[in-house]
Design a protein around this motif. Structure first.
Motif: not given
Ligand SMILES: [Zn+2]
Lengths: 327, 202
Positions: A134-141, A143-145
């Motif tokens: 989840y943390a990885q997904i959150a980070t990637s999200l 980073l795009t915003n």
């Protein structure tokens, strides 16, 4: 990581199947041995009579029936054995589960079955994995915003977080010496001398009344360390250097050292303009200890509390007070 | 070595030494002091029968200073030496002879409370117990006058009414001198002499 877990799960399935297969194999083998124990002749009569009704008369007393059953059982054993072998081949090396490390050995402990440590460990590991995902997904999200609060680059921002370097490290040596001299003249019952100086760093020796000595390490005018020791304790080591690290043997001096370090922190936060202020406040505060052994606590009026004199001095109004009498 | 006060505990009527020791030690433990080993002080006295003006010489061993021996002359001179002193004195047998019944010692329990050191000892001559000593040391301070307030408060709570009302003169030598082991040894010799006298008087 997660496919390693899946692999482990699969292995577990195979393992349980293999266990069932093994149990099956054991029961068929037991059948064979039971048959052999019963033997041929004496039981054949009885068995023969009982079975005659069902099967044909083809089976005589020569033990043909016995052999036939023996063969059946052996075939069953063979079949079960092949089954187990197949399961075993299905299983990949299960013994060294890399993810669990030494905790994998927990599963081998029979006592651990009762307190379920291993199961909990595995569950925790799964949750941890999920959290990580989840943390990885959150980070990637995120980073795009990105929301930028400043123009600074990420690297520069990280650097900025570090404690601001002391402001006055670049004071000229002469200025520092003069300031120290001025300060020492303002103190009463307290003598101050510089024991050692190298570059920006000075080791200052402060004798407060007839009570204790203080070693203060200064970098320019920034206080780096304060160490309080009894009058009869050694402060110079055999190799002629100042002992900056061994605590006082006296409990009260150790506690005052602790208080002094918090005083340093407290006074360093004063954003007063002149650079010598933290040191000045500290010196005045230390000076208030000249009555350590003579004054009673201003709160309870006694000298002693658990064998210790009033060790505490407030940072603003330094009056003697027991540690336990502090408001 | 901090400021040390030594006194003889005066036993109340009808109390034996064992009972007194128990009473004081329970008092000390109630204050929160922790046991910290045992201690021993030995004193042997010598005189010089051939030299008419010679004073008595006391040779003292204190377990607090295991590598030292203290020599104290009755008139006041004081020497700190190493352990060889007693061997040396025995070589001087022709001049210094051990006093008869001159050996006296004091043994007991040490207690620690904060930076205080409390010692309760039984003083005995030969094998028989003669009295009780109470010693209080405050280690961080080396000026008796400064820490007397604290010491007196502590003494009050240990020996009650037997605590001295004000700073005893033998703790405060000349002017504002620092406290030294000499003053401790003098107090011991003084107490030992008093105990010997009362024993003789009985
Ligand atoms: Zn208090």
């Amino acid at each position: 990581m997660s496919d390693v877990m899946a692999q482990a799960k699969l292995n577990m399935n195979f393992l349980s199947q293999a266990i069932t297969g093994t149990q099956q194999l054991r029961s068929t083998v037991t059948n064979v041995f039971n048959l052999l124990c019963e033997g041929v002749k004496p039981d054949e009569e009885e068995d023969g009579k009982g079975d005659d009704a069902e099967t044909a008369v083809t089976v005589g007393k020569d033990g043909k029936k016995f052999l036939q059953r023996f063969q059946e059982y052996l075939e069953a054993v063979n079949k079960d054995y092949n089954e187990v072998e197949k399961m075993c081949n299905n299983m990949t090396s299960m013994t060294d589960l890399p993810v669990l490390g030494p905790s994998g050995a927990l599963s081998l402990d029979s006592i651990a079955d009762k307190n379920s440590t291993y199961r909990d460990a595995v569950l925790t590991y799964q949750w941890n994995n999920r959290l990580h995902e989840y943390a990885q997904i959150a980070t990637s999200l995120m980073l795009t915003n990105q929301i930028k609060r400043s123009q600074l680059q990420a690297g520069a921002g990280a650097k900025r977080r570090r404690a601001a370097p002391p402001k006055f490290t670049n004071l000229p040596s002469q200025t520092v010496d003069n300031t120290l001299q001025t300060l020492s003249r303002q103190l009463s019952d307290t003598t101050m001398k510089i024991l050692q100086a190298s570059g920006d760093t000075r080791i200052v020796h402060l004798a407060v009344g007839r009570v204790f000595v203080v070693i203060i390490v200064l970098r320019s005018l920034t206080i780096e360390k304060v160490l309080v020791k009894g009058l009869d304790e050694n402060i110079i080591l055999e190799n002629n250097t100042v002992d900056l690290f061994s605590d006082s043997q006296y409990l009260c001096m150790q506690k005052i050292t602790d208080h002094a370090m918090s005083a340093v922190l407290q006074y360093s936060t004063y954003q007063a303009s002149p650079p010598e202020f933290p040191l000045k406040y500290l010196l005045y505060w230390l000076q208030s200890y000249k009555s350590l052994f003579t004054d009673a606590c201003t709160v309870c009026g006694k000298h002693l509390d658990n064998g210790l004199p009033p060790l505490w001095r407030d940072f603003k109004i330094p009056v003697p007070c027991h540690d336990s009498c502090r408001a | 070595m901090g400021v040390t006060y030594i006194c003889q505990w005066k036993q109340p009527e009808g109390q034996n030494i064992q009972q007194s020791i128990e009473q004081i030690s329970s008092c000390v433990e109630k204050l929160g002091a922790k046991k910290a080993g045992l201690f021993q002080v030995e004193c042997e006295s010598f005189n010089a029968p051939n030299a008419p003006n010679a004073k008595t010489l006391h040779l003292i061993y204190d377990s607090e200073f295991p590598a030292s021996r203290f020599a104290l002359f009755e008139e006041g001179s004081f020497l700190v030496t190493d352990v060889m002193l007693s061997a040396f004195l025995s070589k001087l047998r022709a001049v210094w002879q051990p006093k008869k019944g001159g050996k006296i010692d004091c043994k007991g329990q040490r207690y620690e409370l904060g930076d205080f050191l409390i010692k309760l000892g039984v003083v005995s001559v030969g094998a028989s117990a003669k009295g009780i000593s109470v010693e209080l040391e405050y280690a961080p301070c080396v000026y008796a006058r400064d820490c007397w307030g604290m010491m007196s408060e502590m003494l009050q709570s240990i020996i009650g009414e037997q605590a001295p009302p004000s700073l005893p003169s033998n703790l405060q030598p000349k002017g504002t001198e620092r406290f030294s082991p000499e003053l401790t040894m003098q107090q011991y010799v003084e107490m030992f002499n008093n105990i010997r006298k009362t024993v003789v008087a009985r």
